[in-house]
Write a protein that holds these residues in place. Sequence first.
Motif, PDB file in Angstrom:
ATOM      1  N   LEU A 150      -5.504   1.767   6.082  1.00 29.63           N
ATOM      2  CA  LEU A 150      -4.398   0.849   5.823  1.00 29.63           C
ATOM      3  C   LEU A 150      -4.594  -0.434   6.604  1.00 29.63           C
ATOM      4  O   LEU A 150      -4.922  -0.398   7.779  1.00 29.63           O
ATOM      5  CB  LEU A 150      -3.058   1.473   6.232  1.00 29.63           C
ATOM      6  N   GLY A 151      -4.366  -1.563   5.951  1.00 32.48           N
ATOM      7  CA  GLY A 151      -4.487  -2.847   6.622  1.00 32.48           C
ATOM      8  C   GLY A 151      -4.740  -3.951   5.621  1.00 32.48           C
ATOM      9  O   GLY A 151      -4.976  -3.698   4.434  1.00 32.48           O
ATOM     10  N   PRO A 152      -4.691  -5.209   6.098  1.00 29.74           N
ATOM     11  CA  PRO A 152      -4.800  -6.350   5.178  1.00 29.74           C
ATOM     12  C   PRO A 152      -6.104  -6.391   4.390  1.00 29.74           C
ATOM     13  O   PRO A 152      -6.100  -6.825   3.240  1.00 29.74           O
ATOM     14  CB  PRO A 152      -4.669  -7.576   6.088  1.00 29.74           C
ATOM     15  N   GLN A 173       3.597  -1.331  -3.074  1.00 30.01           N
ATOM     16  CA  GLN A 173       3.647  -2.539  -2.257  1.00 30.01           C
ATOM     17  C   GLN A 173       3.209  -2.209  -0.841  1.00 30.01           C
ATOM     18  O   GLN A 173       3.351  -1.069  -0.393  1.00 30.01           O
ATOM     19  CB  GLN A 173       5.065  -3.121  -2.247  1.00 30.01           C
ATOM     20  N   ALA A 174       2.677  -3.208  -0.152  1.00 31.01           N
ATOM     21  CA  ALA A 174       2.131  -2.977   1.182  1.00 31.01           C
ATOM     22  C   ALA A 174       2.434  -4.152   2.091  1.00 31.01           C
ATOM     23  O   ALA A 174       2.702  -5.261   1.618  1.00 31.01           O
ATOM     24  CB  ALA A 174       0.615  -2.782   1.090  1.00 31.01           C
ATOM     25  N   TYR A 199       1.547  -0.371   6.306  1.00 31.22           N
ATOM     26  CA  TYR A 199       2.150   0.659   5.465  1.00 31.22           C
ATOM     27  C   TYR A 199       1.995   0.315   3.997  1.00 31.22           C
ATOM     28  O   TYR A 199       1.791  -0.832   3.623  1.00 31.22           O
ATOM     29  CB  TYR A 199       3.632   0.854   5.815  1.00 31.22           C
ATOM     30  N   ILE A 200       2.091   1.363   3.175  1.00 31.01           N
ATOM     31  CA  ILE A 200       2.134   1.218   1.720  1.00 31.01           C
ATOM     32  C   ILE A 200       3.362   1.985   1.249  1.00 31.01           C
ATOM     33  O   ILE A 200       3.589   3.119   1.667  1.00 31.01           O
ATOM     34  CB  ILE A 200       0.885   1.798   1.019  1.00 31.01           C
ATOM     35  N   ARG A 201       4.152   1.341   0.368  1.00 34.07           N
ATOM     36  CA  ARG A 201       5.332   1.981  -0.232  1.00 34.07           C
ATOM     37  C   ARG A 201       5.037   2.243  -1.706  1.00 34.07           C
ATOM     38  O   ARG A 201       4.703   1.328  -2.452  1.00 34.07           O
ATOM     39  CB  ARG A 201       6.555   1.092  -0.084  1.00 34.07           C
ATOM     40  N   PHE A 202       5.169   3.525  -2.095  1.00 35.73           N
ATOM     41  CA  PHE A 202       5.051   3.919  -3.503  1.00 35.73           C
ATOM     42  C   PHE A 202       6.472   4.139  -4.004  1.00 35.73           C
ATOM     43  O   PHE A 202       7.215   4.941  -3.442  1.00 35.73           O
ATOM     44  CB  PHE A 202       4.249   5.218  -3.634  1.00 35.73           C
ATOM     45  N   LYS A 203       6.859   3.398  -5.058  1.00 38.84           N
ATOM     46  CA  LYS A 203       8.234   3.476  -5.547  1.00 38.84           C
ATOM     47  C   LYS A 203       8.311   4.290  -6.833  1.00 38.84           C
ATOM     48  O   LYS A 203       7.437   4.200  -7.693  1.00 38.84           O
ATOM     49  CB  LYS A 203       8.787   2.072  -5.785  1.00 38.84           C
ATOM     50  N   GLN A 204       9.390   5.093  -6.920  1.00 38.43           N
ATOM     51  CA  GLN A 204       9.677   5.849  -8.135  1.00 38.43           C
ATOM     52  C   GLN A 204      11.199   5.912  -8.269  1.00 38.43           C
ATOM     53  O   GLN A 204      11.865   6.552  -7.443  1.00 38.43           O
ATOM     54  CB  GLN A 204       9.091   7.259  -8.069  1.00 38.43           C
ATOM     55  N   ALA A 205      11.726   5.226  -9.274  1.00 36.67           N
ATOM     56  CA  ALA A 205      13.176   5.117  -9.481  1.00 36.67           C
ATOM     57  C   ALA A 205      13.831   4.641  -8.184  1.00 36.67           C
ATOM     58  O   ALA A 205      13.431   3.619  -7.642  1.00 36.67           O
ATOM     59  CB  ALA A 205      13.745   6.436  -9.987  1.00 36.67           C
ATOM     60  N   SER A 206      14.812   5.381  -7.646  1.00 38.81           N
ATOM     61  CA  SER A 206      15.512   4.931  -6.436  1.00 38.81           C
ATOM     62  C   SER A 206      14.827   5.410  -5.155  1.00 38.81           C
ATOM     63  O   SER A 206      15.333   5.185  -4.060  1.00 38.81           O
ATOM     64  CB  SER A 206      16.971   5.405  -6.466  1.00 38.81           C
ATOM     65  N   TYR A 207      13.675   6.065  -5.287  1.00 40.77           N
ATOM     66  CA  TYR A 207      12.958   6.594  -4.118  1.00 40.77           C
ATOM     67  C   TYR A 207      11.765   5.730  -3.717  1.00 40.77           C
ATOM     68  O   TYR A 207      11.139   5.095  -4.551  1.00 40.77           O
ATOM     69  CB  TYR A 207      12.468   8.022  -4.388  1.00 40.77           C
ATOM     70  N   GLY A 208      11.485   5.756  -2.434  1.00 37.29           N
ATOM     71  CA  GLY A 208      10.297   5.126  -1.894  1.00 37.29           C
ATOM     72  C   GLY A 208       9.590   6.117  -0.984  1.00 37.29           C
ATOM     73  O   GLY A 208      10.240   6.856  -0.235  1.00 37.29           O
ATOM     74  N   GLY A 227      -5.536  -5.663  -4.284  1.00 38.83           N
ATOM     75  CA  GLY A 227      -4.588  -6.551  -4.950  1.00 38.83           C
ATOM     76  C   GLY A 227      -3.156  -6.050  -4.886  1.00 38.83           C
ATOM     77  O   GLY A 227      -2.384  -6.251  -5.825  1.00 38.83           O
ATOM     78  N   LEU A 228      -2.780  -5.387  -3.797  1.00 41.93           N
ATOM     79  CA  LEU A 228      -1.425  -4.837  -3.687  1.00 41.93           C
ATOM     80  C   LEU A 228      -0.401  -5.955  -3.480  1.00 41.93           C
ATOM     81  O   LEU A 228      -0.654  -6.918  -2.761  1.00 41.93           O
ATOM     82  CB  LEU A 228      -1.341  -3.851  -2.521  1.00 41.93           C
ATOM     83  N   SER A 229       0.766  -5.781  -4.099  1.00 39.12           N
ATOM     84  CA  SER A 229       1.869  -6.728  -3.925  1.00 39.12           C
ATOM     85  C   SER A 229       2.385  -6.641  -2.495  1.00 39.12           C
ATOM     86  O   SER A 229       2.414  -5.562  -1.914  1.00 39.12           O
ATOM     87  CB  SER A 229       3.028  -6.380  -4.867  1.00 39.12           C
ATOM     88  N   LYS A 230       2.822  -7.784  -1.948  1.00 43.73           N
ATOM     89  CA  LYS A 230       3.398  -7.788  -0.603  1.00 43.73           C
ATOM     90  C   LYS A 230       4.791  -7.193  -0.665  1.00 43.73           C
ATOM     91  O   LYS A 230       5.596  -7.564  -1.505  1.00 43.73           O
ATOM     92  CB  LYS A 230       3.455  -9.213  -0.043  1.00 43.73           C
ATOM     93  N   ASP A 231       5.058  -6.234   0.210  1.00 38.09           N
ATOM     94  CA  ASP A 231       6.363  -5.589   0.258  1.00 38.09           C
ATOM     95  C   ASP A 231       7.433  -6.601   0.645  1.00 38.09           C
ATOM     96  O   ASP A 231       7.262  -7.353   1.604  1.00 38.09           O
ATOM     97  CB  ASP A 231       6.330  -4.430   1.263  1.00 38.09           C
TER      98      ASP A 231
END
Length: 155
Positions: A135-137, A74-75, A87-96, A144-148
């Motif tokens: 990084l940017g809009p 998400q970004a 920013y971009i957040r990469f999620k894995q289980a309970s971590y970001g 096609g990144l999901s909005k954080d």
Amino acid sequence: MFHGYAQLAGAVESHCEQDESIIFNCRTGKKIVSVCASKTISASSGYLQYRFGPKGAPELILPAAKIPPNADIQASTLTFAGGGGAYIRFKQASYGYVVYTALGRGWGDKAGIAVEKNNGLQVNLNCKKPVLSELGPDFFDKAGLSKDQIGFELP
């Protein structure tokens, strides 16, 4: 993109391959953080990966497979008086794992990687210059990144 980007990108140590685009890259001491994308990334094809670790030996790659971006990536953008960021957040289980760049009046520019657990900051690694960032809009829309939905406070 400023003139000379290709020469600069070629001189920077990165985890991205020759046939990939560098979306974000910097050194945080002995380790390198790279966000790499396929040249043909779109909302339905290509891939985006977060790679972190020593040169030539990333310790963490998210997602592990080269798949089109999904809800685990998400970004968003940040707005400040006299500046902004992304920013971009990469999620894995309970971590970001959040890669970010920002510029603000009074404090200049910041870039780094924030590691979160259950949405709380665990560690922040500041980038050493040079920092490469797309990084940017414009890129977020193209990929096609999901909005954080969580939000991000600069460390």
